[in-house]
Design an enzyme around this catalytic site. Structure first.
Site, PDB file in Angstrom:
ATOM      1  N   GLY A   1      40.340  28.747  41.817  1.00  9.40           N
ATOM      2  CA  GLY A   1      40.167  28.439  43.232  1.00  9.40           C
ATOM      3  C   GLY A   1      40.916  29.409  44.134  1.00  9.40           C
ATOM      4  O   GLY A   1      41.281  30.506  43.708  1.00  9.40           O
TER       5      GLY A   1
ATOM      6  N   LEU B   1      39.537  30.917  46.601  1.00  9.47           N
ATOM      7  CA  LEU B   1      38.546  31.969  46.379  1.00  9.47           C
ATOM      8  C   LEU B   1      38.614  33.057  47.444  1.00  9.47           C
ATOM      9  O   LEU B   1      38.845  32.794  48.615  1.00  9.47           O
ATOM     10  CB  LEU B   1      37.141  31.358  46.355  1.00  9.47           C
ATOM     11  CG  LEU B   1      36.914  30.291  45.279  1.00  9.47           C
ATOM     12  CD1 LEU B   1      35.465  29.791  45.324  1.00  9.47           C
ATOM     13  CD2 LEU B   1      37.263  30.797  43.886  1.00  9.47           C
ATOM     14  N   HIS B   2      38.404  34.298  46.985  1.00 11.45           N
ATOM     15  CA  HIS B   2      38.345  35.451  47.878  1.00 11.45           C
ATOM     16  C   HIS B   2      37.163  36.314  47.461  1.00 11.45           C
ATOM     17  O   HIS B   2      36.398  35.951  46.535  1.00 11.45           O
ATOM     18  CB  HIS B   2      39.665  36.219  47.847  1.00 11.45           C
ATOM     19  CG  HIS B   2      40.149  36.553  46.459  1.00 11.45           C
ATOM     20  ND1 HIS B   2      39.439  37.370  45.594  1.00 11.45           N
ATOM     21  CD2 HIS B   2      41.254  36.152  45.762  1.00 11.45           C
ATOM     22  CE1 HIS B   2      40.086  37.482  44.448  1.00 11.45           C
ATOM     23  NE2 HIS B   2      41.188  36.745  44.513  1.00 11.45           N
ATOM     24  N   ALA B   3      37.020  37.465  48.101  1.00 11.51           N
ATOM     25  CA  ALA B   3      35.841  38.307  47.849  1.00 11.51           C
ATOM     26  C   ALA B   3      35.763  38.800  46.404  1.00 11.51           C
ATOM     27  O   ALA B   3      34.670  39.105  45.911  1.00 11.51           O
ATOM     28  CB  ALA B   3      35.836  39.494  48.814  1.00 11.51           C
TER      29      ALA B   3
ATOM     30  N   HIS C   1      36.493  36.936  43.685  1.00  3.16           N
ATOM     31  CA  HIS C   1      35.786  35.853  42.987  1.00  3.16           C
ATOM     32  C   HIS C   1      34.296  35.871  43.343  1.00  3.16           C
ATOM     33  O   HIS C   1      33.433  35.699  42.478  1.00  3.16           O
ATOM     34  CB  HIS C   1      36.356  34.492  43.401  1.00  3.16           C
ATOM     35  CG  HIS C   1      37.792  34.265  43.060  1.00  3.16           C
ATOM     36  ND1 HIS C   1      38.771  34.133  44.021  1.00  3.16           N
ATOM     37  CD2 HIS C   1      38.431  34.133  41.864  1.00  3.16           C
ATOM     38  CE1 HIS C   1      39.945  33.912  43.426  1.00  3.16           C
ATOM     39  NE2 HIS C   1      39.764  33.918  42.132  1.00  3.16           N
TER      40      HIS C   1
ATOM     41  N   LYS D   1      40.290  43.143  37.296  1.00  5.46           N
ATOM     42  CA  LYS D   1      41.622  42.977  37.903  1.00  5.46           C
ATOM     43  C   LYS D   1      42.609  42.459  36.851  1.00  5.46           C
ATOM     44  O   LYS D   1      43.764  42.854  36.821  1.00  5.46           O
ATOM     45  CB  LYS D   1      41.494  42.013  39.083  1.00  5.46           C
ATOM     46  CG  LYS D   1      42.745  41.257  39.467  1.00  5.46           C
ATOM     47  CD  LYS D   1      43.644  42.090  40.324  1.00  5.46           C
ATOM     48  CE  LYS D   1      44.779  41.333  40.974  1.00  5.46           C
ATOM     49  NZ  LYS D   1      45.342  40.210  40.274  1.00  5.46           N
TER      50      LYS D   1
ATOM     51  N   VAL E   1      37.874  44.155  43.094  1.00  2.00           N
ATOM     52  CA  VAL E   1      37.625  44.260  44.536  1.00  2.00           C
ATOM     53  C   VAL E   1      38.972  44.444  45.232  1.00  2.00           C
ATOM     54  O   VAL E   1      39.927  43.712  44.950  1.00  2.00           O
ATOM     55  CB  VAL E   1      36.906  43.004  45.073  1.00  2.00           C
ATOM     56  CG1 VAL E   1      36.712  43.085  46.579  1.00  2.00           C
ATOM     57  CG2 VAL E   1      35.568  42.826  44.362  1.00  2.00           C
TER      58      VAL E   1
ATOM     59  N   SER F   1      44.576  35.696  44.777  1.00  2.00           N
ATOM     60  CA  SER F   1      44.924  34.436  45.465  1.00  2.00           C
ATOM     61  C   SER F   1      46.408  34.417  45.804  1.00  2.00           C
ATOM     62  O   SER F   1      46.824  33.804  46.778  1.00  2.00           O
ATOM     63  CB  SER F   1      44.593  33.237  44.576  1.00  2.00           C
ATOM     64  OG  SER F   1      43.246  33.288  44.179  1.00  2.00           O
TER      65      SER F   1
HETATM   66  P1  AMP Z   1      41.827  33.546  39.136  1.00  2.00           P
HETATM   67  O1  AMP Z   1      41.269  32.530  40.075  1.00  2.00           O
HETATM   68  O2  AMP Z   1      42.909  34.383  39.727  1.00  2.00           O
HETATM   69  O3  AMP Z   1      42.189  32.946  37.789  1.00  2.00           O
HETATM   70  O4  AMP Z   1      40.657  34.574  38.846  1.00  2.00           O
HETATM   71  C1  AMP Z   1      39.401  34.135  38.438  1.00  2.00           C
HETATM   72  C2  AMP Z   1      38.567  35.338  38.086  1.00  2.00           C
HETATM   73  O5  AMP Z   1      38.448  36.180  39.230  1.00  2.00           O
HETATM   74  C3  AMP Z   1      39.180  36.193  36.964  1.00  2.00           C
HETATM   75  O6  AMP Z   1      38.143  36.654  36.114  1.00  2.00           O
HETATM   76  C4  AMP Z   1      39.803  37.318  37.738  1.00  2.00           C
HETATM   77  O7  AMP Z   1      39.935  38.507  36.984  1.00  2.00           O
HETATM   78  C5  AMP Z   1      38.802  37.495  38.850  1.00  2.00           C
HETATM   79  N1  AMP Z   1      39.405  38.216  39.987  1.00  2.00           N
HETATM   80  C6  AMP Z   1      40.576  37.921  40.620  1.00  2.00           C
HETATM   81  N2  AMP Z   1      40.843  38.849  41.564  1.00  2.00           N
HETATM   82  C7  AMP Z   1      39.822  39.749  41.514  1.00  2.00           C
HETATM   83  C8  AMP Z   1      39.538  40.959  42.226  1.00  2.00           C
HETATM   84  N3  AMP Z   1      40.343  41.427  43.176  1.00  2.00           N
HETATM   85  N4  AMP Z   1      38.406  41.625  41.915  1.00  2.00           N
HETATM   86  C9  AMP Z   1      37.577  41.163  40.936  1.00  2.00           C
HETATM   87  N5  AMP Z   1      37.795  40.032  40.233  1.00  2.00           N
HETATM   88  C10 AMP Z   1      38.907  39.336  40.503  1.00  2.00           C
END
Ligand code: AMP
Length: 299
Positions: A48, A50-52, A54, A166, A193, A203
């Site tokens: 969660g 969430l950003h660009a 995700h 990432k 990203v 996040s």
């Molecule tokens: P998280 O919510 O941080 O556990 O991330 C969920 C998914 O989003 C994971 O596969 C992360 O590698 C991916 N993710 C997080 N930040 C980025 C980013 N800046 N660019 C691309 N994917 C991301």
């Protein structure tokens, strides 16, 4: 000509609310209906906030799958005592709005006891790939990740799952886990990203103060500089990494867990003046104030 939608495949506009499943049973019956309609399913696991980054994974899934599920679960098993489990940003309303705007079909958002009911006793542990980098800096972290992701793969029965580069080591660990456990899912890595100034979206960037936020892109800049030096053969790998660590320490980053170059498939260490004949990546993790930043780039 109007077509009768197949069961579970009702046509939807991007502004439709995603279906929210809170239980494994609800998730399974949703996916079963899609399966009966012959639809392919993509899974985007997240915690969660969430950003660009995700949302780029959601877009990658939508490109190749008929239906996309985003899981939102702040997984307690991947946080060590003293880490930020309790303060990790939880932004349900804006997450749901973002997922509606991009046309995600379903959100799987279980409560912890649904994922880890009383008596839960199984841990999935991946060797070798976890012997370095965050496997050392965050003991137990990858066991928590591998365990929850194995469960999400089996709960969803998705055809494909999308992970960000990432967290490159996490992507490799998850891909290994799925192969070793014969889980029939394609694990797909997607590019990082970044903000315009190079900072990788995360996040946890919301933890940065304004001054720290201004400083944070220095991590990526030093990595780009070191990668350039290594690529152009100017000095050895270890010296380029040591200089990046020294530059960041001088600017107030610290502790710096690592800046290391490794094989992009095996994570074997590369150092000295080893000729780099296979794909390699530069990995970094450093604290800036209270925030732990991680990043990696291809060399
Ligand atoms: P998280 O919510 O941080 O556990 O991330 C969920 C998914 O989003 C994971 O596969 C992360 O590698 C991916 N993710 C997080 N930040 C980025 C980013 N800046 N660019 C691309 N994917 C991301």
């Amino acid at each position: 000509m109007t077509q009768t939608p197949a069961p579970g495949a009702a046509s939807r506009s991007p502004k439709d609310e995603p279906v929210v499943a809170r239980t494994i049973a609800d998730l399974r019956s949703l996916v079963a209906a899609w399966r009966r309609a012959g639809l392919s399913v993509g899974l985007v696991p997240t915690m969660g906030a969430l950003h660009a980054g995700h949302l780029s994974l959601v877009a990658a899934s939508q490109d190749v799958c008929d239906r996309t599920i985003v899981s939102i679960f702040v997984n307690p098993k991947q946080f060590a005592p003293g880490e930020d489990l309790d303060t990790y940003p939880r932004t349900w309303d804006s997450d749901l709005a973002a997922l509606r705007d991009v046309g995600a079909h379903a959100v799987f958002a279980p409560i912890p006891s649904e994922v880890y009911p009383a008596g839960h006793a199984t841990t999935v542990s991946v060797a070798n790939l976890t012997d370095c980098l965050d496997g050392i800096a965050r003991p137990g972290f990858f066991d928590g990740v591998a365990t929850v992701v194995a469960k999400l793969f089996l709960q969803s029965g998705a055809d494909k799952a999308f992970f960000g580069e990432k967290d490159f080591q996490q992507f490799l660990v998850v891909r290994r886990m799925a192969a070793d456990l014969d889980i029939p899912i394609d694990v797909i890595g997607c590019p990082t990203v970044r903000e315009a100034d190079g900072l990788a979206l995360s996040s946890r960037n919301t933890y940065l103060s304004a001054a720290e936020r201004a400083q944070a892109p220095r991590l990526h800049q030093e990595m780009v500089k070191a990668a350039h030096r290594i690529r152009s053969g100017d000095g050895d790998i270890s010296a380029a990494c040591a200089d990046a660590i020294a530059a960041l320490s001088a600017e107030g980053f610290g502790p710096i867990d690592y800046i290391e170059m490794r094989d992009a498939e095996t994570l074997a260490a590369l150092s000295g003046t080893d000729p780099v004949i296979r794909p390699a990546r530069l990995f970094a993790a450093a604290r800036l104030g209270e925030t732990r930043l991680i990043d990696n780039i291809g060399v």
